[in-house]
Design an enzyme around this catalytic site. Structure first.
Site, short mmCIF file in Angstrom:
data_model
loop_
_atom_site.label_atom_id
_atom_site.label_comp_id
_atom_site.label_asym_id
_atom_site.label_seq_id
_atom_site.Cartn_x
_atom_site.Cartn_y
_atom_site.Cartn_z
N ARG A 450 16.98 16.95 -19.38
CA ARG A 450 16.95 15.65 -18.70
C ARG A 450 17.81 14.62 -19.42
O ARG A 450 18.43 13.77 -18.80
CB ARG A 450 15.51 15.12 -18.62
CG ARG A 450 14.61 15.93 -17.71
CD ARG A 450 15.04 15.84 -16.27
NE ARG A 450 14.16 16.60 -15.41
CZ ARG A 450 14.51 17.10 -14.24
NH1 ARG A 450 15.75 16.95 -13.81
NH2 ARG A 450 13.66 17.76 -13.51
N LYS A 486 11.83 12.95 -14.47
CA LYS A 486 10.91 13.65 -13.56
C LYS A 486 9.79 14.35 -14.34
O LYS A 486 10.07 15.13 -15.26
CB LYS A 486 11.70 14.67 -12.74
CG LYS A 486 10.91 15.30 -11.64
CD LYS A 486 11.79 16.29 -10.92
CE LYS A 486 10.95 17.25 -10.13
NZ LYS A 486 11.73 18.37 -9.64
N1 LIG Z 1 15.55 27.68 -20.63
C1 LIG Z 1 16.19 26.82 -19.85
N2 LIG Z 1 17.48 27.02 -19.55
C2 LIG Z 1 18.15 26.16 -18.78
N3 LIG Z 1 17.65 25.07 -18.25
C3 LIG Z 1 16.36 24.82 -18.51
C4 LIG Z 1 15.58 25.69 -19.33
N4 LIG Z 1 14.33 25.17 -19.38
C5 LIG Z 1 14.36 24.04 -18.64
N5 LIG Z 1 15.57 23.84 -18.13
C6 LIG Z 1 16.00 22.76 -17.25
O1 LIG Z 1 15.32 21.62 -17.59
C7 LIG Z 1 15.20 20.84 -16.44
C8 LIG Z 1 13.84 20.24 -16.43
O2 LIG Z 1 12.89 21.20 -16.15
P1 LIG Z 1 11.46 20.82 -15.56
O3 LIG Z 1 10.63 22.04 -15.62
O4 LIG Z 1 10.98 19.58 -16.24
O5 LIG Z 1 11.68 20.40 -14.06
P2 LIG Z 1 12.03 21.21 -12.80
O6 LIG Z 1 11.18 20.75 -11.71
O7 LIG Z 1 12.01 22.68 -13.10
O8 LIG Z 1 13.50 20.74 -12.65
P3 LIG Z 1 14.39 20.61 -11.39
O9 LIG Z 1 13.86 19.46 -10.64
O10 LIG Z 1 15.76 20.36 -11.97
O11 LIG Z 1 14.28 21.90 -10.67
C9 LIG Z 1 15.45 21.73 -15.24
O12 LIG Z 1 16.62 21.31 -14.59
C10 LIG Z 1 15.63 23.07 -15.83
O13 LIG Z 1 16.70 23.75 -15.21
#
Ligand SMILES: Nc1ncnc2c1ncn2[C@@H]1O[C@H](COP(=O)(O)OP(=O)(O)OP(=O)(O)O)[C@@H](O)[C@H]1O
Length: 541
Positions: A450, A486
């Site tokens: 984020r 978020k």
């Molecule tokens: N291991 C990972 N590799 C790549 N990106 C990650 C990883 N873990 C988390 N993220 C990224 O961190 C961001 C935040 O994740 P979070 O779980 O808080 O929300 P989300 O609802 O999954 O996100 P989004 O709304 O982008 O789908 C996401 O965009 C996700 O792709």
């Protein structure tokens, strides 16, 4: 052919007459391949001499001259064989002697000649003895009715032929001589034996016939019987020598094949290891390569409490990417991206960044983490020791920016990095039995992501807690304000400005460099994701 029956695998490789390999290179390496312990096979020579002399002394009581002849031959043979086997017992002999023995055993001509000399000495010992017996005792021509003086010695000359058979056996045992020598030497020995029977022992053999067959009934003359025995034994032993030769060549082929397979297996293992090291961090690769009993389903995971996470993206790359004929349907764009990512990867080869691990790339976003290496333990409990890796992660972010700048200069592009850094606990693990992938998960990662997505092109955005830690290393920050993240609500975030008292200046400098013109930067900042718009709005509030 006898050897065709036994060793079909070798038939296509060798010449049936000489038994040499058709492949000259193979033949060369076979001949020069000195089997360890091959010299030990020469021990058969003095042993045969002992058996010959003992049996002759029992059957054919001899004078002191024969005893001297036996002793001298045995002594010479023992010395020669000792010299040949010195290599096998280096502790017990002089070093110079061991070296000479090694040189002889490892030279093709050396070991061939040496073994042949041993066989010839053994054969000569036997011949000398035969000649001695024939000349020492004058035998008158005899027939069935002659009166025999049973007190005379050398009554059983056929034993010399039996001894010759023993010499023949001893001559095929040594491994060293080439097949041609193993055939030629026994042939000469047999011919000399037959000649000695005819020229020297004829009368003695006739007398032996009479002693054995007093009544002159029909019998096979001893001279014929013993000469045939020698001849047949010779043929049988030549056959045996050939079978042994074929066996030895088969073993050589198998050994070579096994060696090649071993090398191939090592090569494959090396490549596999390199592959595993390329897709997994070193400490995880060691775990997977070392743990042989690992089940496919077994999950590798590791929890960490203090990790740094970096996301770095090129927000204007998606504009740059297009699939047109001018850029070879997007191939040129991918080539450029590959060059950028490879340059970032190359930075990780630097010693100072050895504890930073690339996790993956997501499109044009580069994800890396620090503090994952369990071997790099902090010196003490101080913040600067525990979070040294986080400051290195920031340094890595600066270096990435520099690397992209230099690519920009070379390619007349204006790409900028938008970066986000966070710290905290995570869980790391390897997912999948095929194409396994090392990844990290947790709130820390989500927030780091984020920080990147809500950040600004050309800036490194961090959370307040991360900025507090990094301040201990002299980094200077500029407060951005509350950012709506978020699932996390409003987070206070900071832009990393630089390092030290002139940190502000450093950052100004890096931003002022033509990474992207100011107008372009603003444009890029405006093109951030919808969530970023919210973040920017909250900043304005
Ligand atoms: N291991 C990972 N590799 C790549 N990106 C990650 C990883 N873990 C988390 N993220 C990224 O961190 C961001 C935040 O994740 P979070 O779980 O808080 O929300 P989300 O609802 O999954 O996100 P989004 O709304 O982008 O789908 C996401 O965009 C996700 O792709």
């Amino acid at each position: 052919m006898y050897f065709l029956i036994f060793h079909r695998s070798i038939v296509s490789h060798i010449d049936w007459l000489t038994l040499s390999f058709k492949d000259k290179q193979k033949e060369y390496s076979y001949r020069h391949n000195a089997e360890s312990f091959s010299s030990v096979s020469l021990v058969g020579c003095p042993l045969t001499m002992i058996v010959i002399s003992t049996s002759q002394l029992i059957v054919l009581p001899r004078d002191s001259l024969s005893i001297i002849s036996f002793s001298v031959t045995l002594f010479i043979l023992t010395l020669l064989v000792l010299f040949a086997v010195v290599e096998q017992f280096p502790k017990y002999f002089l070093q110079s002697l061991e070296k000479a023995s090694k040189r002889m055993n490892h030279s093709l001509i050396g070991r061939c000649v040496f073994a042949s000399v041993c066989i010839v000495i053994l054969a000569v010992g036997n011949v000398v003895d035969t000649v001695g017996c024939a000349q020492m005792y004058h035998v008158q021509a005899v027939n069935c009715t002659s009166e025999l003086d049973m007190g005379e010695e050398c009554l059983y000359p056929s034993y010399f032929s039996h001894m010759t058979v023993m010499v023949l056996i001893a001559s095929v045992l040594p491994i060293q001589p080439l097949l041609v020598a193993k055939t030629a030497i026994p042939t000469v020995i047999v011919l000399v034996g037959i000649l000695a029977n005819v020229a020297l022992l004829w009368d003695l053999l006739v007398r032996e016939d009479i002693i054995s067959h007093r009544h002159c009934s029909s019998y096979t003359p001893a001279i014929l019987a013993v000469s045939l025995t020698m001849l047949l034994a010779h043929l049988g032993l030549i056959l045996l020598a050939r079978v042994m030769e074929v066996g030895s060549r088969v073993l050589f082929l198998w050994k070579n094949e096994a060696e090649e397979q071993r090398e191939r297996a090592c090569d494959i293992r090396r490549k596999n290891e390199a592959l595993v090291h390329n897709i997994l961090p070193p400490h995880v690769a060691v775990h997977f390569l070392g743990n042989k009993k690992r089940q496919h389903e077994e999950l590798y995971s590791q929890s960490y409490s203090e990790i740094g996470v970096l996301f770095a993206s090129m927000p204007n790359f998606s504009d740059f990417y297009s699939e047109e004929s001018v850029n070879n349907q997007g191939l040129e764009c991918l080539r450029f991206l590959n060059e950028v990512i490879s340059d970032f990867d190359a930075l990780l080869e630097l010693k100072k960044f050895q504890d930073i691990i690339k996790i993956k790339t997501i499109g044009s976003t580069y994800m890396a983490a620090s503090g994952l290496n369990p071997q790099s333990t902090p010196k003490d409990d101080s913040i600067t020791s525990r979070w040294l890796h986080l400051s290195l992660l920031v340094e890595f972010a600066f270096e990435m920016r520099k690397a992209l700048q230099s690519i920009n200069e070379q390619s007349f592009n204006h790409f900028v990095l938008k970066m986000g850094v966070n710290h905290g606990p995570i869980t790391a693990g390897v997912i999948g039995a095929r194409k396994p992938h090392y990844d990290i998960w947790g709130n820390t990662v989500n927030v780091a992501s984020r920080m990147e997505s809500t950040g600004k092109a050309g800036y490194i955005q961090v959370t307040e807690e991360t900025s507090e830690i990094l301040k201990n290393f002299g980094y200077v920050f500029e407060q951005r304000g509350l950012v709506a993240v978020k699932g996390k609500g409003q987070l206070m975030t900071f832009y990393l400005v630089g390092k030290g008292s002139d940190g502000g200046h450093q950052q100004q400098h890096s931003l002022a460099e033509p990474a992207a013109p100011t107008a372009e930067l603003a444009e890029i900042a405006e093109e951030t994701e919808p969530s970023d718009q919210a973040a920017l709005l909250s900043e304005e509030q």
